[in-house]
Motif scaffolding. Structure first.
Motif, PDB file in Angstrom:
ATOM      1  N   ILE A  66       0.634  -1.341  -0.340  1.00  0.00           N
ATOM      2  CA  ILE A  66       0.233  -0.132   0.214  1.00  0.00           C
ATOM      3  C   ILE A  66       1.315   1.099   0.045  1.00  0.00           C
ATOM      4  O   ILE A  66       0.171   2.110  -0.823  1.00  0.00           O
ATOM      5  N   ALA A  67       1.797   1.481   0.826  1.00  0.00           N
ATOM      6  CA  ALA A  67       2.993   2.694   0.515  1.00  0.00           C
ATOM      7  C   ALA A  67       3.559   3.145  -0.532  1.00  0.00           C
ATOM      8  O   ALA A  67       3.290   3.953  -1.158  1.00  0.00           O
ATOM      9  N   PRO A  68       3.616   1.762  -1.435  1.00  0.00           N
ATOM     10  CA  PRO A  68       4.590   2.282  -2.405  1.00  0.00           C
ATOM     11  C   PRO A  68       3.971   2.798  -3.544  1.00  0.00           C
ATOM     12  O   PRO A  68       3.415   3.769  -4.335  1.00  0.00           O
ATOM     13  N   LEU A  69       2.219   1.551  -3.446  1.00  0.00           N
ATOM     14  CA  LEU A  69       1.152   2.407  -4.491  1.00  0.00           C
ATOM     15  C   LEU A  69       0.499   3.742  -3.616  1.00  0.00           C
ATOM     16  O   LEU A  69       0.236   4.859  -4.708  1.00  0.00           O
ATOM     17  N   TYR A  70       0.792   4.500  -2.960  1.00  0.00           N
ATOM     18  CA  TYR A  70       0.345   6.054  -2.451  1.00  0.00           C
ATOM     19  C   TYR A  70       1.889   6.712  -3.350  1.00  0.00           C
ATOM     20  O   TYR A  70       1.152   7.835  -3.480  1.00  0.00           O
ATOM     21  N   ALA A  71       2.439   6.537  -3.064  1.00  0.00           N
ATOM     22  CA  ALA A  71       3.774   7.177  -3.007  1.00  0.00           C
ATOM     23  C   ALA A  71       3.768   6.895  -5.082  1.00  0.00           C
ATOM     24  O   ALA A  71       4.259   8.154  -5.731  1.00  0.00           O
ATOM     25  N   LEU A  72       3.533   5.882  -6.005  1.00  0.00           N
ATOM     26  CA  LEU A  72       3.133   6.231  -7.365  1.00  0.00           C
ATOM     27  C   LEU A  72       1.511   6.574  -7.849  1.00  0.00           C
ATOM     28  O   LEU A  72       1.025   6.838  -8.572  1.00  0.00           O
ATOM     29  N   GLY A  73       0.726   7.440  -7.165  1.00  0.00           N
ATOM     30  CA  GLY A  73       0.099   8.181  -7.386  1.00  0.00           C
ATOM     31  C   GLY A  73      -0.809   6.675  -7.962  1.00  0.00           C
ATOM     32  O   GLY A  73      -2.220   7.182  -8.778  1.00  0.00           O
ATOM     33  N   ALA A  74      -1.417   5.160  -7.513  1.00  0.00           N
ATOM     34  CA  ALA A  74      -1.657   4.431  -8.013  1.00  0.00           C
ATOM     35  C   ALA A  74      -3.394   4.911  -8.021  1.00  0.00           C
ATOM     36  O   ALA A  74      -3.992   5.746  -6.827  1.00  0.00           O
ATOM     37  N   THR A  75      -4.270   4.506  -8.651  1.00  0.00           N
ATOM     38  CA  THR A  75      -5.331   4.326  -8.578  1.00  0.00           C
ATOM     39  C   THR A  75      -6.391   2.938  -8.552  1.00  0.00           C
ATOM     40  O   THR A  75      -5.633   2.022  -8.605  1.00  0.00           O
ATOM     41  N   VAL A  76      -7.197   2.603  -7.929  1.00  0.00           N
ATOM     42  CA  VAL A  76      -7.744   1.696  -8.259  1.00  0.00           C
ATOM     43  C   VAL A  76      -9.253   1.491  -9.088  1.00  0.00           C
ATOM     44  O   VAL A  76      -9.682   2.387  -8.862  1.00  0.00           O
ATOM     45  N   VAL A  77      -9.858   0.173  -9.924  1.00  0.00           N
ATOM     46  CA  VAL A  77     -11.135   0.477 -10.292  1.00  0.00           C
ATOM     47  C   VAL A  77     -11.867  -0.261 -10.068  1.00  0.00           C
ATOM     48  O   VAL A  77     -11.103  -1.256  -9.583  1.00  0.00           O
ATOM     49  N   LEU A  78     -13.128  -0.366  -9.290  1.00  0.00           N
ATOM     50  CA  LEU A  78     -14.351  -0.825  -8.938  1.00  0.00           C
ATOM     51  C   LEU A  78     -14.933  -1.378 -10.049  1.00  0.00           C
ATOM     52  O   LEU A  78     -15.459   0.043 -10.479  1.00  0.00           O
ATOM     53  N   GLN A  79     -15.623  -2.569 -10.326  1.00  0.00           N
ATOM     54  CA  GLN A  79     -16.754  -2.856 -10.963  1.00  0.00           C
ATOM     55  C   GLN A  79     -17.978  -3.236 -10.433  1.00  0.00           C
ATOM     56  O   GLN A  79     -17.616  -4.572  -9.650  1.00  0.00           O
ATOM     57  N   ASN A  80     -19.062  -3.381 -10.719  1.00  0.00           N
ATOM     58  CA  ASN A  80     -20.235  -4.283 -10.318  1.00  0.00           C
ATOM     59  C   ASN A  80     -20.683  -4.178 -12.282  1.00  0.00           C
ATOM     60  O   ASN A  80     -20.838  -3.581 -12.891  1.00  0.00           O
ATOM     61  N   SER A  81     -21.824  -4.991 -11.510  1.00  0.00           N
ATOM     62  CA  SER A  81     -22.646  -5.549 -12.899  1.00  0.00           C
ATOM     63  C   SER A  81     -22.840  -4.311 -13.526  1.00  0.00           C
ATOM     64  O   SER A  81     -23.827  -4.382 -15.085  1.00  0.00           O
ATOM     65  N   LEU A  82     -23.149  -2.934 -13.427  1.00  0.00           N
ATOM     66  CA  LEU A  82     -23.327  -2.094 -14.082  1.00  0.00           C
ATOM     67  C   LEU A  82     -22.655  -1.515 -14.881  1.00  0.00           C
ATOM     68  O   LEU A  82     -22.443  -0.189 -15.488  1.00  0.00           O
ATOM     69  N   GLY A  83     -21.737  -1.144 -14.351  1.00  0.00           N
ATOM     70  CA  GLY A  83     -19.949  -0.278 -14.351  1.00  0.00           C
ATOM     71  C   GLY A  83     -19.243  -0.154 -14.038  1.00  0.00           C
ATOM     72  O   GLY A  83     -19.008  -1.427 -12.732  1.00  0.00           O
ATOM     73  N   GLN A  84     -18.047   0.499 -14.141  1.00  0.00           N
ATOM     74  CA  GLN A  84     -16.918   1.187 -13.593  1.00  0.00           C
ATOM     75  C   GLN A  84     -16.760   1.862 -12.701  1.00  0.00           C
ATOM     76  O   GLN A  84     -17.592   3.618 -13.280  1.00  0.00           O
ATOM     77  N   ARG A  85     -16.372   2.041 -12.020  1.00  0.00           N
ATOM     78  CA  ARG A  85     -15.094   3.342 -10.926  1.00  0.00           C
ATOM     79  C   ARG A  85     -14.024   3.682 -11.365  1.00  0.00           C
ATOM     80  O   ARG A  85     -13.290   2.131 -10.205  1.00  0.00           O
ATOM     81  N   GLU A  86     -13.725   4.490 -10.662  1.00  0.00           N
ATOM     82  CA  GLU A  86     -12.365   4.459 -10.565  1.00  0.00           C
ATOM     83  C   GLU A  86     -11.422   5.522  -9.061  1.00  0.00           C
ATOM     84  O   GLU A  86     -12.096   6.863  -9.007  1.00  0.00           O
TER      85      GLU A  86
END
Lengths: 158, 280
Positions: free
Chosen positions: B121-141
């Motif tokens: 998690i700390a590296p992902l914070y530093a890298l400015g990562a985003t997460v992609v969440l998906q349900n049966s209707l679509g995605q959000r980031e």
């Protein structure tokens, strides 16, 4: 609720009917009578339960049997029949790498996992490869030496 | 009662996730410990497990238009082996747990477990990562710091799955990772420090620092980074006390069975200093 679970175990197709959330270690030991994989901690820290799934080292105590469907599993009982094992067995015996023997099946599976991708590891790589296997008896040096010896002797096997 | 599902693909998984309460189960290396019961007995799952480790759509690593896309079910071992994964993330993954656990555990699982000591998690914070969440209707980031709300708490709706992590692809010529733990393997972090930077002709062009396990969530302080960005590398040493002061306000560790607050605070500040002193 029980489900049919089919996979390859030590080269043979196995079908069992059981709850998919059961620990694979328990299925091996209780249902299939394969006591070679041990429970040292039950939480993935000691490696005594190590088996190979699809050639990859995993802790059977953390593996839900439902994820084994269609996979190719090798336990110490299957590995024991191979030429590679015989080279390791001799090296382990000569190096004094076995005392109580409890960690040994896991160490051998970890050694196989290493040598199958890196036939000539250096000491650092060997220690890294067995870093998930705890031994309370030997202090590890003899085990590392045994794996080095096996890798030297096992020309063409890995 | 059905105790588990094994969907063949993502669409099936999302339908199941929508229609019933399930527990997403990838590598299972955290779940099988958290839910464990007596030796030899069935782990106790309150809801059916949704086995997702076999869904190929969430196991790929690819890059498009400067963004690296990592499937949520990519194992820690695969992260380490793949060429495109940033070095800082590989280093963090390599020091996690053990080879066998890294072969099963996934980056998505480490994020969703949202332990303050979760090492990816700390590296992902530093890298400015985003997460992609998906349900049966679509995605959000979401930005990763918006997704993780606190220890064990994430902004994941009951009908969603974390499907991917996106990382902007950048070049860093200063890469510093330190995990402080009790031993070399199978150790939970007392704290971890991530420092990545890019210097061009001794000018600091980009800088990110993140510290793990010293607060309920990973700390990344833009004010500290901005104080140094644009400066010459030679100016940095004299600014270190100010930087440490800024961090000090945000570092709020706890005493727990792994370490105590005083140790975590003093060591993390020393790591900030060590990283900045070594900047080239």
């Amino acid at each position: 609720m029980e489900k049919e679970i089919e996979f390859v175990l030590n080269g043979k197709i196995v079908q069992i009917k059981t709850n998919p959330l059961r620990r694979f270690l328990d299925v091996l030991r209780e249902d299939l009578g394969l006591k070679g994989s041990k429970e040292g901690c039950g939480e993935g820290e000691c490696g005594a339960c190590s088996v190979l799934v699809g050639g990859i080292l995993v802790n059977a105590c953390l593996t839900a049997v439902g994820t084994i469907v269609g996979q190719d599993v090798l336990t110490i009982e299957g590995y024991r029949e191979t030429e590679r094992f015989k080279v390791l067995e001799k090296a382990f015996a000569e190096a004094g790498a076995v005392q109580c023997g409890y960690c040994t099946p896991g160490m051998l599976m970890a050694a196989e996992a290493l040598l199958s991708i890196n036939p000539k590891p250096d000491e650092r790589e060997i220690r890294e490869a067995i870093s998930g296997n705890l031994c309370r008896c030997t202090g590890y040096s003899m085990i590392v030496e045994a794996i080095q010896t096996a890798s030297k002797r096992g020309e063409g096997l890995w | 009662m059905v105790e588990s599902f094994r969907p063949e693909n993502l669409r099936e998984a999302l339908t199941l996730r929508r229609d019933s309460k399930v527990i997403p189960f990838a590598g299972g290396t955290d779940l099988m410990v958290r839910k464990r019961s007596w030796s030899g007995t069935l782990p106790r799952f309150e809801y059916p497990a949704l086995f997702i480790s076999g869904i190929n759509q969430i196991k790929e690593i690819s890059s498009t238009e400067g963004i690296l896309n990592i499937g949520a079910a990519v194992t820690l071992a695969s992260l380490i082996q793949h060429d495109a994964v940033p070095v800082i993330l590989k280093r963090a993954a390599f020091q996690m747990a053990s080879p066998a656990i890294r072969n099963a555990g996934t980056i998505g699982g480490n994020i969703c477990n949202a332990s303050p000591a979760g090492d990816t998690i700390a590296p992902l914070y530093a890298l400015g990562a985003t997460v992609v969440l998906q349900n049966s209707l679509g995605q959000r980031e979401l930005q990763i710091n918006e997704f993780i709300k606190g220890p064990g708490r994430i902004d994941l709706k009951d009908d969603e799955l974390l499907v991917a992590i996106n990382i902007p692809i950048e070049d860093y010529n200063n890469v510093y990772y330190k995990k402080v733990g009790t031993r070399k393997a199978d150790a939970l972090s007392k704290l971890s420090f991530v420092g990545i930077a890019r210097t061009v002709d001794e000018q600091l062009v980009d800088l990110r620092m993140a510290i793990g396990a010293v607060a309920p969530v990973v700390i990344r302080i833009r004010a500290a980074e901005n104080m140094l960005k644009g400066r010459n590398v030679k100016e940095i040493p004299k600014l270190i006390p100010d930087i440490k002061n800024i961090f000090s306000d945000f570092i709020k560790p706890i005493d727990d069975q792994r370490s105590n607050a005083a140790y975590r605070k003093s060591v993390s500040l020393r790591l900030v200093e060590d990283f900045l002193k070594g900047m080239r």
